[in-house]
Design a protein around this motif. Structure first.
Motif, PDB file in Angstrom:
ATOM      1  N   SER A 324       0.832  -1.200   0.000  1.00  0.00           N
ATOM      2  CA  SER A 324       0.000   0.000   0.000  1.00  0.00           C
ATOM      3  C   SER A 324       0.872   1.257   0.000  1.00  0.00           C
ATOM      4  CB  SER A 324      -0.941   0.010   1.205  1.00  0.00           C
ATOM      5  OG  SER A 324      -0.212   0.068   2.423  1.00  0.00           O
ATOM      6  N   PHE A 325       2.015   1.205   0.679  1.00  0.00           N
ATOM      7  CA  PHE A 325       2.919   2.346   0.671  1.00  0.00           C
ATOM      8  C   PHE A 325       3.539   2.528  -0.717  1.00  0.00           C
ATOM      9  CE2 PHE A 325       7.235   4.140   1.236  1.00  0.00           C
ATOM     10  CZ  PHE A 325       6.860   5.407   1.662  1.00  0.00           C
ATOM     11  N   VAL A 326       3.831   1.434  -1.390  1.00  0.00           N
ATOM     12  CA  VAL A 326       4.376   1.524  -2.744  1.00  0.00           C
ATOM     13  C   VAL A 326       3.315   2.089  -3.694  1.00  0.00           C
ATOM     14  CG1 VAL A 326       5.355   0.206  -4.680  1.00  0.00           C
ATOM     15  CG2 VAL A 326       6.043  -0.315  -2.329  1.00  0.00           C
ATOM     16  N   SER A 327       2.066   1.759  -3.460  1.00  0.00           N
ATOM     17  CA  SER A 327       0.987   2.351  -4.270  1.00  0.00           C
ATOM     18  C   SER A 327       0.934   3.862  -4.058  1.00  0.00           C
ATOM     19  CB  SER A 327      -0.355   1.719  -3.890  1.00  0.00           C
ATOM     20  OG  SER A 327      -0.379   0.355  -4.227  1.00  0.00           O
ATOM     21  N   TYR A 328       1.138   4.295  -2.818  1.00  0.00           N
ATOM     22  CA  TYR A 328       1.200   5.718  -2.518  1.00  0.00           C
ATOM     23  C   TYR A 328       2.358   6.369  -3.280  1.00  0.00           C
ATOM     24  CZ  TYR A 328       3.125   9.704   0.058  1.00  0.00           C
ATOM     25  OH  TYR A 328       3.682  10.914   0.386  1.00  0.00           O
ATOM     26  N   LEU A 329       3.508   5.690  -3.315  1.00  0.00           N
ATOM     27  CA  LEU A 329       4.662   6.218  -4.046  1.00  0.00           C
ATOM     28  C   LEU A 329       4.350   6.362  -5.540  1.00  0.00           C
ATOM     29  CD1 LEU A 329       7.591   4.194  -2.392  1.00  0.00           C
ATOM     30  CD2 LEU A 329       6.971   6.587  -1.974  1.00  0.00           C
ATOM     31  N   ARG A 330       3.609   5.423  -6.076  1.00  0.00           N
ATOM     32  CA  ARG A 330       3.238   5.490  -7.497  1.00  0.00           C
ATOM     33  C   ARG A 330       2.376   6.725  -7.775  1.00  0.00           C
ATOM     34  NH1 ARG A 330       4.261   1.069 -10.564  1.00  0.00           N
ATOM     35  NH2 ARG A 330       4.814  -0.885  -9.493  1.00  0.00           N
ATOM     36  N   LYS A 331       1.450   6.990  -6.876  1.00  0.00           N
ATOM     37  CA  LYS A 331       0.570   8.150  -7.072  1.00  0.00           C
ATOM     38  C   LYS A 331       1.344   9.458  -6.941  1.00  0.00           C
ATOM     39  CE  LYS A 331      -3.579   5.774  -5.385  1.00  0.00           C
ATOM     40  NZ  LYS A 331      -4.601   5.700  -4.305  1.00  0.00           N
ATOM     41  N   LYS A 332       2.293   9.483  -6.023  1.00  0.00           N
ATOM     42  CA  LYS A 332       3.020  10.724  -5.751  1.00  0.00           C
ATOM     43  C   LYS A 332       4.140  10.983  -6.765  1.00  0.00           C
ATOM     44  CE  LYS A 332       5.416  13.212  -2.022  1.00  0.00           C
ATOM     45  NZ  LYS A 332       4.542  14.394  -2.047  1.00  0.00           N
ATOM     46  N   TYR A 333       4.863   9.910  -7.143  1.00  0.00           N
ATOM     47  CA  TYR A 333       6.044  10.109  -7.981  1.00  0.00           C
ATOM     48  C   TYR A 333       5.916   9.518  -9.387  1.00  0.00           C
ATOM     49  CZ  TYR A 333       8.085  11.274  -3.464  1.00  0.00           C
ATOM     50  OH  TYR A 333       8.339  11.835  -2.234  1.00  0.00           O
ATOM     51  N   GLY A 334       4.870   8.729  -9.618  1.00  0.00           N
ATOM     52  CA  GLY A 334       4.650   8.161 -10.935  1.00  0.00           C
ATOM     53  C   GLY A 334       5.134   6.720 -11.052  1.00  0.00           C
ATOM     54  N   ASN A 335       4.513   5.982 -11.950  1.00  0.00           N
ATOM     55  CA  ASN A 335       4.855   4.571 -12.136  1.00  0.00           C
ATOM     56  C   ASN A 335       6.266   4.375 -12.664  1.00  0.00           C
ATOM     57  OD1 ASN A 335       2.394   3.451 -11.259  1.00  0.00           O
ATOM     58  ND2 ASN A 335       1.444   3.820 -13.251  1.00  0.00           N
ATOM     59  N   PHE A 336       6.719   5.311 -13.500  1.00  0.00           N
ATOM     60  CA  PHE A 336       8.015   5.133 -14.150  1.00  0.00           C
ATOM     61  C   PHE A 336       9.144   4.988 -13.138  1.00  0.00           C
ATOM     62  CE2 PHE A 336      12.002   6.982 -15.654  1.00  0.00           C
ATOM     63  CZ  PHE A 336      12.283   6.126 -16.710  1.00  0.00           C
ATOM     64  N   ILE A 337       9.226   5.934 -12.201  1.00  0.00           N
ATOM     65  CA  ILE A 337      10.323   5.898 -11.233  1.00  0.00           C
ATOM     66  C   ILE A 337      10.203   4.692 -10.302  1.00  0.00           C
ATOM     67  CG2 ILE A 337       9.111   7.485  -9.666  1.00  0.00           C
ATOM     68  CD1 ILE A 337      11.851   8.453  -8.741  1.00  0.00           C
ATOM     69  N   VAL A 338       8.972   4.360  -9.888  1.00  0.00           N
ATOM     70  CA  VAL A 338       8.793   3.214  -8.996  1.00  0.00           C
ATOM     71  C   VAL A 338       9.205   1.927  -9.697  1.00  0.00           C
ATOM     72  CG1 VAL A 338       7.102   1.833  -7.725  1.00  0.00           C
ATOM     73  CG2 VAL A 338       6.999   4.333  -7.617  1.00  0.00           C
ATOM     74  N   ASP A 339       8.754   1.753 -10.946  1.00  0.00           N
ATOM     75  CA  ASP A 339       9.108   0.542 -11.691  1.00  0.00           C
ATOM     76  C   ASP A 339      10.600   0.476 -11.970  1.00  0.00           C
ATOM     77  OD1 ASP A 339       6.564  -0.508 -11.751  1.00  0.00           O
ATOM     78  OD2 ASP A 339       6.026   0.494 -13.625  1.00  0.00           O
ATOM     79  N   LYS A 340      11.208   1.636 -12.203  1.00  0.00           N
ATOM     80  CA  LYS A 340      12.655   1.650 -12.449  1.00  0.00           C
ATOM     81  C   LYS A 340      13.405   1.085 -11.246  1.00  0.00           C
ATOM     82  CE  LYS A 340      16.635   4.742 -13.048  1.00  0.00           C
ATOM     83  NZ  LYS A 340      17.346   3.859 -13.969  1.00  0.00           N
ATOM     84  N   PHE A 341      12.971   1.472 -10.045  1.00  0.00           N
ATOM     85  CA  PHE A 341      13.671   1.018  -8.845  1.00  0.00           C
ATOM     86  C   PHE A 341      13.227  -0.383  -8.413  1.00  0.00           C
ATOM     87  CE2 PHE A 341      14.989   5.322  -8.815  1.00  0.00           C
ATOM     88  CZ  PHE A 341      16.143   5.370  -8.039  1.00  0.00           C
ATOM     89  N   LEU A 342      12.026  -0.774  -8.786  1.00  0.00           N
ATOM     90  CA  LEU A 342      11.584  -2.141  -8.474  1.00  0.00           C
ATOM     91  C   LEU A 342      12.247  -3.166  -9.381  1.00  0.00           C
ATOM     92  CD1 LEU A 342       7.742  -1.886  -7.798  1.00  0.00           C
ATOM     93  CD2 LEU A 342       9.512  -2.533  -6.161  1.00  0.00           C
ATOM     94  N   HIS A 343      12.462  -2.783 -10.630  1.00  0.00           N
ATOM     95  CA  HIS A 343      12.955  -3.749 -11.604  1.00  0.00           C
ATOM     96  C   HIS A 343      14.342  -3.384 -12.131  1.00  0.00           C
ATOM     97  CE1 HIS A 343       8.898  -5.180 -11.434  1.00  0.00           C
ATOM     98  NE2 HIS A 343       8.413  -4.043 -11.910  1.00  0.00           N
ATOM     99  N   GLY A 344      15.044  -2.508 -11.402  1.00  0.00           N
ATOM    100  CA  GLY A 344      16.367  -2.091 -11.827  1.00  0.00           C
ATOM    101  C   GLY A 344      17.365  -3.230 -11.797  1.00  0.00           C
ATOM    102  N   ASN A 345      18.472  -3.036 -12.469  1.00  0.00           N
ATOM    103  CA  ASN A 345      19.528  -4.036 -12.535  1.00  0.00           C
ATOM    104  C   ASN A 345      20.203  -4.167 -11.172  1.00  0.00           C
ATOM    105  OD1 ASN A 345      21.724  -5.652 -13.053  1.00  0.00           O
ATOM    106  ND2 ASN A 345      22.338  -4.588 -14.927  1.00  0.00           N
ATOM    107  N   LYS A 346      20.052  -5.323 -10.551  1.00  0.00           N
ATOM    108  CA  LYS A 346      20.599  -5.525  -9.201  1.00  0.00           C
ATOM    109  C   LYS A 346      22.129  -5.549  -9.187  1.00  0.00           C
ATOM    110  CE  LYS A 346      16.476  -5.804  -7.534  1.00  0.00           C
ATOM    111  NZ  LYS A 346      15.715  -5.596  -8.748  1.00  0.00           N
ATOM    112  N   ASN A 347      22.740  -5.554 -10.371  1.00  0.00           N
ATOM    113  CA  ASN A 347      24.210  -5.536 -10.453  1.00  0.00           C
ATOM    114  C   ASN A 347      24.753  -4.118 -10.582  1.00  0.00           C
ATOM    115  OD1 ASN A 347      24.527  -8.391 -10.381  1.00  0.00           O
ATOM    116  ND2 ASN A 347      23.933  -8.491 -12.541  1.00  0.00           N
ATOM    117  N   ASP A 348      23.849  -3.124 -10.642  1.00  0.00           N
ATOM    118  CA  ASP A 348      24.318  -1.742 -10.737  1.00  0.00           C
ATOM    119  C   ASP A 348      25.097  -1.368  -9.485  1.00  0.00           C
ATOM    120  OD1 ASP A 348      23.190  -1.401 -13.180  1.00  0.00           O
ATOM    121  OD2 ASP A 348      21.471  -0.236 -12.500  1.00  0.00           O
ATOM    122  N   LYS A 349      26.178  -0.656  -9.690  1.00  0.00           N
ATOM    123  CA  LYS A 349      26.983  -0.185  -8.559  1.00  0.00           C
ATOM    124  C   LYS A 349      26.346   1.056  -7.932  1.00  0.00           C
ATOM    125  CE  LYS A 349      30.166  -3.308  -8.989  1.00  0.00           C
ATOM    126  NZ  LYS A 349      30.352  -4.329  -7.953  1.00  0.00           N
TER     127      LYS A 349
END
Length: 349
Positions: A324-349
């Motif tokens: 539910s908090f992540v849903s709040y983040l989507r409304k406040k900051y947009g799906n793009f940024i949330v999805d970027k951090f949810l599905h980002g490359n875990k090997n990024d430094k």
């Protein structure tokens, strides 16, 4: 996922699965052929029986909040062999030790969120831990635990010398060290008798009891002032003076105040979430990402050790706990940024 809670996912090698028939009655196998088959004759039984004590190895020692944790030095062939022995013993023996259903630590498909869900509707809480838990698990206690579980273990351990050798291999200076492969399974099982008796008491008194390693959590809709004395009494009756309650860490909580247990929060409306500080941290991250790239880079450096992967992991952890908090983040900051951090490359430094 819940990676930040340190769960261990065990695979059950085929070599051990075949020892249980359709009726789940254990067909005992001799230790020697199992050992040789597992290691493909890489190590001999004489190597196993004459393994030098852990104390004589060169280990990397890390100090954590509760206890010291040792880790293998993988550049050393002897310590690699020891780690392989621990892995073998964990799969062949220690994973078969009985653990109570109230235990949620180091188990596949068990996590802190599931454990706290059992407590979320309660009004009052008593939480504590066991003093010096791992250093209190001695060699003789491990031997007794193995003997109590002989019916559950698919390998013939009737040889007294074999059990003593196993206990020697997994102990440091006579006690169970944290951080080694077999230690979680042993620590889960070592309090089996206490867990069962404590659970019986709690069920009779409308109290919910769970354990996560050395952390004990009790909750109820009535106050729990008697729990410290009760817990101490059960520990003493079953283990004499081996285990003691950590009175300096014991605390009472209730829904009129903040209820935070093992890094998670139970709100007055029975909702489980992450602490406010973690929410503020991720909101600042998103704000800087959208509005100030320079501050975003500095924030990653100062709060995530200059690792985008850690920021990705933080949001995934929060998503596991409180969607539910992540849903709040989507409304406040947009799906793009949330999805970027949810599905980002875990090997990024």
């Amino acid at each position: 996922m819940l990676s930040s809670t340190g769960h261990i996912a065990f695979k059950y090698p085929k070599i051990f699965r075949v020892f249980v028939n359709e009726d789940f009655k254990l067909q005992k196998k001799l230790f020697s052929p199992i050992f040789q088959s597992y290691f493909h004759n890489k190590y001999s039984l004489s190597d196993f029986y004459t393994t030098i004590p852990i104390k004589d190895y060169n280990f990397k020692l890390n100090t954590y909040k509760k206890h010291k944790t040792m880790s293998y030095v993988l550049t050393n062939s002897e310590s690699i062999k020891l780690k392989n022995y621990h892995t073998f013993l964990n799969n062949a023996i220690f994973r078969h030790l009985r653990t109570s259903e109230v235990v949620y630590s180091y188990k596949q498909n068990h996590n802190i969120l599931q454990m706290l869900t059992k407590h979320k509707d309660s009004k009052y809480y008593f939480v504590s831990d066991i003093s010096n838990f791992f250093p209190s698990i001695g060699r003789n206690l491990i031997i007794s635990c193995i003997k109590e579980n002989l019916l559950n273990i698919p390998i013939d351990l009737s040889d007294k010398m074999l059990i003593e050798t196993i206990a020697n291999i997994v102990t440091y200076d006579g006690f169970l060290p944290a951080g080694f492969v077999a230690s979680p399974s042993v620590s889960n099982a070592i309090l089996y008798n206490f867990d069962k008796e404590m659970q019986k008491y709690c069920m009779k008194n409308d109290i919910i009891y769970t354990r996560y390693s050395d952390d004990l959590i009790f909750s109820s809709n009535k106050k729990l002032e008697a729990m410290p004395i009760t817990v101490e009494q059960y520990l003493k009756n079953i283990y004499a003076d081996t285990f003691k309650l950590n009175t300096t860490k014991s605390k009472y909580l209730d829904k009129t105040k903040r209820v935070q247990i093992l890094g998670l929060v139970i709100t007055p409306d029975n909702h489980i979430t992450v602490p406010k500080q973690r929410k503020i941290k991720i909101k600042k991250l998103f704000h800087f990402y959208l509005n100030d790239k320079e501050k975003f880079i500095d924030y990653i450096k100062s709060h995530y050790n200059n690792s985008l992967a850690k920021a990705y992991g933080e949001l995934n952890y929060i998503n596991d706990i409180d969607k539910s908090f992540v849903s709040y983040l989507r409304k406040k900051y947009g799906n793009f940024i949330v999805d970027k951090f949810l599905h980002g490359n875990k090997n990024d430094k």
